[in-house]
Design an enzyme around this catalytic site. Structure first.
Site, PDB file in Angstrom:
ATOM      1  N   PRO A 180       0.841  -1.202   0.000  1.00 43.88           N
ATOM      2  CA  PRO A 180       0.000   0.000   0.000  1.00 43.88           C
ATOM      3  C   PRO A 180       0.872   1.246   0.000  1.00 43.88           C
ATOM      4  O   PRO A 180       1.986   1.239   0.536  1.00 43.88           O
ATOM      5  CB  PRO A 180      -0.786  -0.130   1.311  1.00 43.88           C
ATOM      6  N   CYS A 181       0.369   2.305  -0.614  1.00 46.41           N
ATOM      7  CA  CYS A 181       1.197   3.511  -0.734  1.00 46.41           C
ATOM      8  C   CYS A 181       1.591   4.053   0.634  1.00 46.41           C
ATOM      9  O   CYS A 181       2.604   4.737   0.772  1.00 46.41           O
ATOM     10  CB  CYS A 181       0.481   4.575  -1.552  1.00 46.41           C
ATOM     11  N   GLN A 182       0.786   3.758   1.683  1.00 42.67           N
ATOM     12  CA  GLN A 182       1.148   4.218   3.027  1.00 42.67           C
ATOM     13  C   GLN A 182       2.463   3.602   3.490  1.00 42.67           C
ATOM     14  O   GLN A 182       3.113   4.112   4.398  1.00 42.67           O
ATOM     15  CB  GLN A 182       0.052   3.853   4.030  1.00 42.67           C
TER      16      GLN A 182
END
Length: 498
Positions: A101-103
């Site tokens: 995930p981009c997080q």
């Protein structure tokens, strides 16, 4: 030369199905694309319980072992292979797809990902950085011949850093040839303008260059998408060291036009929200998928809709749809009916204020006294006018165009859905779960576990399966794998580039 990799390449080039492991798989959009291309979806890792159940149900018949949520930070590659009986870790997987995930990149800070890779102990207390480390660990242990990573375009300009380029640098040290680009799903038969970063890497033993699939459809992207692409590419073009970037393949105006929203969902049964509300057949509460809605055979189906109904292994349920359900938004149905295609929140708010003023005047004309500032005045206004400041939420709402692909579906659909208001004034509502699935190119026989909100979230987070199919066929062709077409497959020649 790696003997395991050579063995896998020989196996694939002899016509055996590629064995795919999907990391951060969600409900399985990318898995479905590779499945469509003829791959075997051997396993998936997904932390969300509803999404994991969806993946297990659609690709493994609901097998309990494949339907459990898995935390990649505590599940080793060997433990996964043992649990799912995949075989020896080094030999059982040919292709790894998915992406952290981009997080996962949000708090890596100023250090480069290659430094995270070299000094993992410095980030031991950052679980999101650990997701990236675990992704690479899975690549190390399974030794796939190909890796496909998909993520948001911002990966190319994340706080002035190019995460995709750094990822390629790390993979190059592990024996991979790696490139990345930006692809828009609308160019590949998806009725949605969804821009994504796609990274492909091949083991050097494969001896192949990285390329990306040629578009099958043409569309002139709206200014907002061109602007977003320019921002994402700003860092790429500013750095001479960004040698792993490839320009996206160019769509030609000679190609068939992109699939429109009406082609995607126009054949689905109509849901007149205002009528249902008047008959008290629509109420507040969780939407469970327990009531069938038969198809309306009088509604013409496009070739795209026919594919969604006849996708082999995911055919439309003969009894009708279970997830063609909508949100309960009683204040807004009348407002939706008065919006024009393309209208956003400022237009909607202005229209609502006018509706309130008309209703106020109507009540006053009957002799009813409703003065500004009174409780009755405020209650009436609240029942018609949305409360958000139009200057602060310009993009919160959008009414879809009938004759264009939809704008990007987001996981936020799981909270309100105002970003995709149905183009049909008679239906006057936000899109249903099944309509969202159609716009994302999920076939009608694909099942989403959980209730309405989790299903919207799964769809909004997914990779469009038809974009996944285009990437998968490109990867298999590069590796020298030729799919043996089945006679029962639906006609998808119109999805091919001319």
């Amino acid at each position: 030369m790696n003997d395991n990799v050579i063995e896998k390449l020989e196996r694939l080039r002899q016509g055996h199905k590629a064995r795919v492991l999907d990391l951060f798989a969600g409900c399985g959009g990318l898995s479905l694309g590779f499945h469509f291309a003829g791959c075997n979806i051997s396993a998936a890792v997904e932390f969300d319980k509803d999404a994991a159940r969806s993946h297990g149900l659609n690709f493994h018949g609901g097998d309990a072992k494949h339907s459990e949520a898995i935390d990649i930070t505590v599940t080793s590659p060997r433990a996964l292979a043992t649990k799912l009986k995949l075989g020896p870790v080094k030999k059982c997987i040919d292709i790894i797809v998915g992406g952290p995930p981009c997080q996962a990149f949000a708090r890596v800070g100023r250090s480069k990902l290659r430094q995270v890779d070299e000094h993992p102990e410095a980030f031991i207390h950052d679980p999101r950085a650990k997701l990236y480390q675990e992704y690479l660990h899975y690549v190390d242990q399974f030794e796939p011949v190909a890796v496909v990573m998909e993520n948001v375009p911002d990966m190319l300009n994340h706080g002035g850093r190019n995460i995709a380029e750094e990822t390629c640098e790390v993979l190059a040290k592990r024996g991979y040839t790696c490139k990345y680009t930006l692809l828009n799903a609308a160019f590949y038969g998806v009725p949605q303008m969804r821009e994504r970063m796609v990274l492909i890497a091949y083991r050097t033993e494969a001896g192949v260059a990285v390329s990306f699939p040629h578009p099958t459809h043409w569309l002139k992207l709206p200014p907002g998408y061109e602007g977003s692409r320019a921002v994402a590419l700003k860092t790429v073009r500013a750095l001479t060291s960004a040698h792993s970037y490839l320009e996206p393949p160019v769509a030609s105006p000679d190609l068939p036009p992109a699939i429109t929203a009406e082609e995607a969902i126009g054949d689905l049964p109509g849901i007149n929200a205002q009528e249902l509300l008047a008959k008290r057949q629509l109420s507040r509460g969780a939407r469970r998928f327990d009531i069938r809605m038969p198809y309306d055979l009088a509604r013409p189906a496009s070739r795209y809709a026919e594919l969604m109904k006849k996708w082999v292994g995911f055919e439309a349920p003969a009894e009708g749809l279970l997830d063609h359900v909508i949100r309960y938004l009683p204040r807004d149905y009348a407002l939706f009916a008065r919006l024009q295609p393309g209208d956003q929140y400022p237009e909607a708010h202005a229209r609502a204020v006018k509706m309130f003023e008309q209703q106020l005047e109507k009540l006053r004309s009957t002799g009813e006294s409703i003065r500004e500032g009174t409780k009755k005045y405020e209650e009436l206004r609240k029942s018609i006018v949305p409360p958000y400041d139009p200057s602060k939420f310009p993009n919160k709402w959008r009414k879809m165009w009938r004759d264009q692909p939809a704008r990007t579906l987001m996981a936020h659909l799981g909270k309100d859905g105002y970003s995709h208001i149905h183009y049909d004034n008679r239906q006057a509502r936000t899109i249903s779960v099944r309509e969202a699935a159609r716009l994302q190119s999920f076939p009608d026989g694909f099942t989403f576990c959980g209730t309405m909100n989790p299903a919207y979230k799964q769809i909004g987070n997914a990779v469009p399966p038809l974009l996944g199919r285009a990437i998968a066929e490109n990867v298999l062709q590069a590796l020298g794998v030729v799919r043996k077409q089945k006679g029962t497959d639906p006609d998808v020649t119109w999805l091919k580039a001319a």
